[in-house]
Motif scaffolding. Sequence first.
Motif, PDB file in Angstrom:
ATOM      1  N   GLY A 143      11.250  45.734 -15.160  1.00  0.00           N
ATOM      2  CA  GLY A 143      11.521  45.185 -13.842  1.00  0.00           C
ATOM      3  C   GLY A 143      11.232  43.720 -13.693  1.00  0.00           C
ATOM      4  O   GLY A 143      11.678  43.086 -12.722  1.00  0.00           O
ATOM      5  N   LEU A 144      10.495  43.122 -14.639  1.00  0.00           N
ATOM      6  CA  LEU A 144      10.230  41.688 -14.565  1.00  0.00           C
ATOM      7  C   LEU A 144      11.522  40.888 -14.651  1.00  0.00           C
ATOM      8  O   LEU A 144      11.576  39.731 -14.241  1.00  0.00           O
ATOM      9  CB  LEU A 144       9.265  41.277 -15.680  1.00  0.00           C
ATOM     10  N   GLY A 145      12.579  41.528 -15.146  1.00  0.00           N
ATOM     11  CA  GLY A 145      13.871  40.858 -15.193  1.00  0.00           C
ATOM     12  C   GLY A 145      14.368  40.439 -13.824  1.00  0.00           C
ATOM     13  O   GLY A 145      15.118  39.468 -13.701  1.00  0.00           O
ATOM     14  N   LEU A 146      13.956  41.143 -12.768  1.00  0.00           N
ATOM     15  CA  LEU A 146      14.361  40.766 -11.416  1.00  0.00           C
ATOM     16  C   LEU A 146      13.751  39.426 -11.029  1.00  0.00           C
ATOM     17  O   LEU A 146      14.390  38.608 -10.365  1.00  0.00           O
ATOM     18  CB  LEU A 146      13.938  41.850 -10.416  1.00  0.00           C
ATOM     19  N   VAL A 147      12.512  39.188 -11.449  1.00  0.00           N
ATOM     20  CA  VAL A 147      11.859  37.905 -11.171  1.00  0.00           C
ATOM     21  C   VAL A 147      12.569  36.790 -11.930  1.00  0.00           C
ATOM     22  O   VAL A 147      12.864  35.721 -11.380  1.00  0.00           O
ATOM     23  CB  VAL A 147      10.369  37.949 -11.572  1.00  0.00           C
ATOM     24  N   THR A 189      11.719  40.063  -1.461  1.00  0.00           N
ATOM     25  CA  THR A 189      10.440  39.409  -1.757  1.00  0.00           C
ATOM     26  C   THR A 189       9.411  40.431  -2.194  1.00  0.00           C
ATOM     27  O   THR A 189       8.663  40.225  -3.155  1.00  0.00           O
ATOM     28  CB  THR A 189       9.935  38.642  -0.527  1.00  0.00           C
ATOM     29  N   SER A 190       9.366  41.575  -1.501  1.00  0.00           N
ATOM     30  CA  SER A 190       8.437  42.638  -1.851  1.00  0.00           C
ATOM     31  C   SER A 190       8.709  43.150  -3.258  1.00  0.00           C
ATOM     32  O   SER A 190       7.789  43.362  -4.060  1.00  0.00           O
ATOM     33  CB  SER A 190       8.549  43.778  -0.836  1.00  0.00           C
ATOM     34  N   ALA A 191       9.982  43.351  -3.605  1.00  0.00           N
ATOM     35  CA  ALA A 191      10.343  43.843  -4.937  1.00  0.00           C
ATOM     36  C   ALA A 191       9.992  42.833  -6.016  1.00  0.00           C
ATOM     37  O   ALA A 191       9.437  43.183  -7.071  1.00  0.00           O
ATOM     38  CB  ALA A 191      11.840  44.167  -4.986  1.00  0.00           C
ATOM     39  N   VAL A 192      10.289  41.566  -5.774  1.00  0.00           N
ATOM     40  CA  VAL A 192      10.022  40.515  -6.767  1.00  0.00           C
ATOM     41  C   VAL A 192       8.527  40.356  -7.013  1.00  0.00           C
ATOM     42  O   VAL A 192       8.068  40.321  -8.167  1.00  0.00           O
ATOM     43  CB  VAL A 192      10.650  39.182  -6.303  1.00  0.00           C
ATOM     44  N   LEU A 193       7.736  40.267  -5.943  1.00  0.00           N
ATOM     45  CA  LEU A 193       6.297  40.083  -6.123  1.00  0.00           C
ATOM     46  C   LEU A 193       5.638  41.336  -6.675  1.00  0.00           C
ATOM     47  O   LEU A 193       4.638  41.251  -7.416  1.00  0.00           O
ATOM     48  CB  LEU A 193       5.653  39.669  -4.799  1.00  0.00           C
ATOM     49  N   CYS A 194       6.183  42.514  -6.345  1.00  0.00           N
ATOM     50  CA  CYS A 194       5.672  43.756  -6.921  1.00  0.00           C
ATOM     51  C   CYS A 194       5.851  43.741  -8.434  1.00  0.00           C
ATOM     52  O   CYS A 194       4.924  44.080  -9.189  1.00  0.00           O
ATOM     53  CB  CYS A 194       6.393  44.951  -6.317  1.00  0.00           C
ATOM     54  N   GLU A 195       7.032  43.338  -8.913  1.00  0.00           N
ATOM     55  CA  GLU A 195       7.279  43.299 -10.355  1.00  0.00           C
ATOM     56  C   GLU A 195       6.401  42.253 -11.037  1.00  0.00           C
ATOM     57  O   GLU A 195       5.918  42.463 -12.159  1.00  0.00           O
ATOM     58  CB  GLU A 195       8.758  43.016 -10.636  1.00  0.00           C
ATOM     59  N   ALA A 196       6.164  41.136 -10.372  1.00  0.00           N
ATOM     60  CA  ALA A 196       5.275  40.122 -10.938  1.00  0.00           C
ATOM     61  C   ALA A 196       3.850  40.659 -11.059  1.00  0.00           C
ATOM     62  O   ALA A 196       3.165  40.437 -12.067  1.00  0.00           O
ATOM     63  CB  ALA A 196       5.297  38.861 -10.077  1.00  0.00           C
ATOM     64  N   LEU A 244       2.914  43.870 -11.307  1.00  0.00           N
ATOM     65  CA  LEU A 244       2.873  44.873 -12.366  1.00  0.00           C
ATOM     66  C   LEU A 244       2.880  44.204 -13.742  1.00  0.00           C
ATOM     67  O   LEU A 244       2.176  44.638 -14.667  1.00  0.00           O
ATOM     68  CB  LEU A 244       4.063  45.817 -12.233  1.00  0.00           C
ATOM     69  N   ALA A 245       3.671  43.138 -13.895  1.00  0.00           N
ATOM     70  CA  ALA A 245       3.725  42.426 -15.171  1.00  0.00           C
ATOM     71  C   ALA A 245       2.402  41.737 -15.477  1.00  0.00           C
ATOM     72  O   ALA A 245       2.028  41.585 -16.641  1.00  0.00           O
ATOM     73  CB  ALA A 245       4.863  41.406 -15.148  1.00  0.00           C
ATOM     74  N   GLN A 246       1.702  41.327 -14.438  1.00  0.00           N
ATOM     75  CA  GLN A 246       0.392  40.694 -14.644  1.00  0.00           C
ATOM     76  C   GLN A 246      -0.601  41.692 -15.235  1.00  0.00           C
ATOM     77  O   GLN A 246      -1.430  41.338 -16.073  1.00  0.00           O
ATOM     78  CB  GLN A 246      -0.135  40.150 -13.312  1.00  0.00           C
ATOM     79  N   THR A 247      -0.507  42.943 -14.837  1.00  0.00           N
ATOM     80  CA  THR A 247      -1.433  43.962 -15.355  1.00  0.00           C
ATOM     81  C   THR A 247      -1.140  44.314 -16.811  1.00  0.00           C
ATOM     82  O   THR A 247      -2.031  44.779 -17.523  1.00  0.00           O
ATOM     83  CB  THR A 247      -1.370  45.249 -14.504  1.00  0.00           C
ATOM     84  N   THR A 248       0.092  44.105 -17.268  1.00  0.00           N
ATOM     85  CA  THR A 248       0.450  44.434 -18.643  1.00  0.00           C
ATOM     86  C   THR A 248       0.378  43.235 -19.578  1.00  0.00           C
ATOM     87  O   THR A 248       0.532  43.384 -20.790  1.00  0.00           O
ATOM     88  CB  THR A 248       1.880  44.999 -18.711  1.00  0.00           C
ATOM     89  N   GLY A 249       0.169  42.039 -19.016  1.00  0.00           N
ATOM     90  CA  GLY A 249       0.128  40.830 -19.832  1.00  0.00           C
ATOM     91  C   GLY A 249       1.484  40.176 -20.020  1.00  0.00           C
ATOM     92  O   GLY A 249       1.580  39.115 -20.656  1.00  0.00           O
ATOM     93  N   GLU A 250       2.550  40.768 -19.469  1.00  0.00           N
ATOM     94  CA  GLU A 250       3.887  40.203 -19.637  1.00  0.00           C
ATOM     95  C   GLU A 250       4.141  39.005 -18.731  1.00  0.00           C
ATOM     96  O   GLU A 250       4.962  38.142 -19.051  1.00  0.00           O
ATOM     97  CB  GLU A 250       4.943  41.275 -19.376  1.00  0.00           C
TER      98      GLU A 250
END
Length: 215
Positions: A17-21, A140-147, A149-155
């Motif tokens: 989902g980080l692809g959305l960001v 905005t909610s979807a984009v920041l949510c994916e960011a 989640l990516a922060q927790t995985t290190g991506e």
Amino acid sequence: MTWPATERYFPTAVPGGLGLVQDILNTAPSGGAPDADLLGDVATAQGWISAALPTWAERTGRAAVRLTLTEEDLPKLRQLREQLRRALHSRCGSTGGDSDGGDGRDNDTARFTSCALQVSLHGDAALTTEPEGEGWRWLTSAVLCEALLAQTTGEWRRLKICRNERCATAFYDRSRNNSGVWHSTRDCGNAANLRASRQRRRAGAEAEPTPGGQA
């Protein structure tokens, strides 16, 4: 399915989902190129998000989502895009050369975006997140949510903005030590190295004493 904004510049797509960001970042024209700003008008923005959301749903295992954008949504989405860009530049120690957050406001005073997000606890102890709102608020909610989640995985730390200011494409750094700075080493990296080499040669020539000059 592909990310419609990112595929214009052919950088490596990010996982999940980080692809959305990455894609909302790449809705901006690349440097001085004549590419359209995909958030420039409602028709173009709607075409972009209608193509991007099926990819997001597929990559995250979510149900299909239909989102309708209006003229009032566009300034908020452009502001979100510039705030994301500014944050990524800041993380890498670069200002990015932009003086405002998309609405003419100074970067030092522009307030960063926040949003509502639904977090659910399920019977099997699994936690899930869902964007909330409509229009720009949902996106905005979807984009920041994916960011997040990516922060927790290190991506998240691997999503970067190309150091070439004429490019400024958002790319995913797949280098082993996360040291990449160019979206394309062949294009942006080689061009920068060539300019630096020419500058060194000019500096060396200027430092050499002229024939017949005093030592």
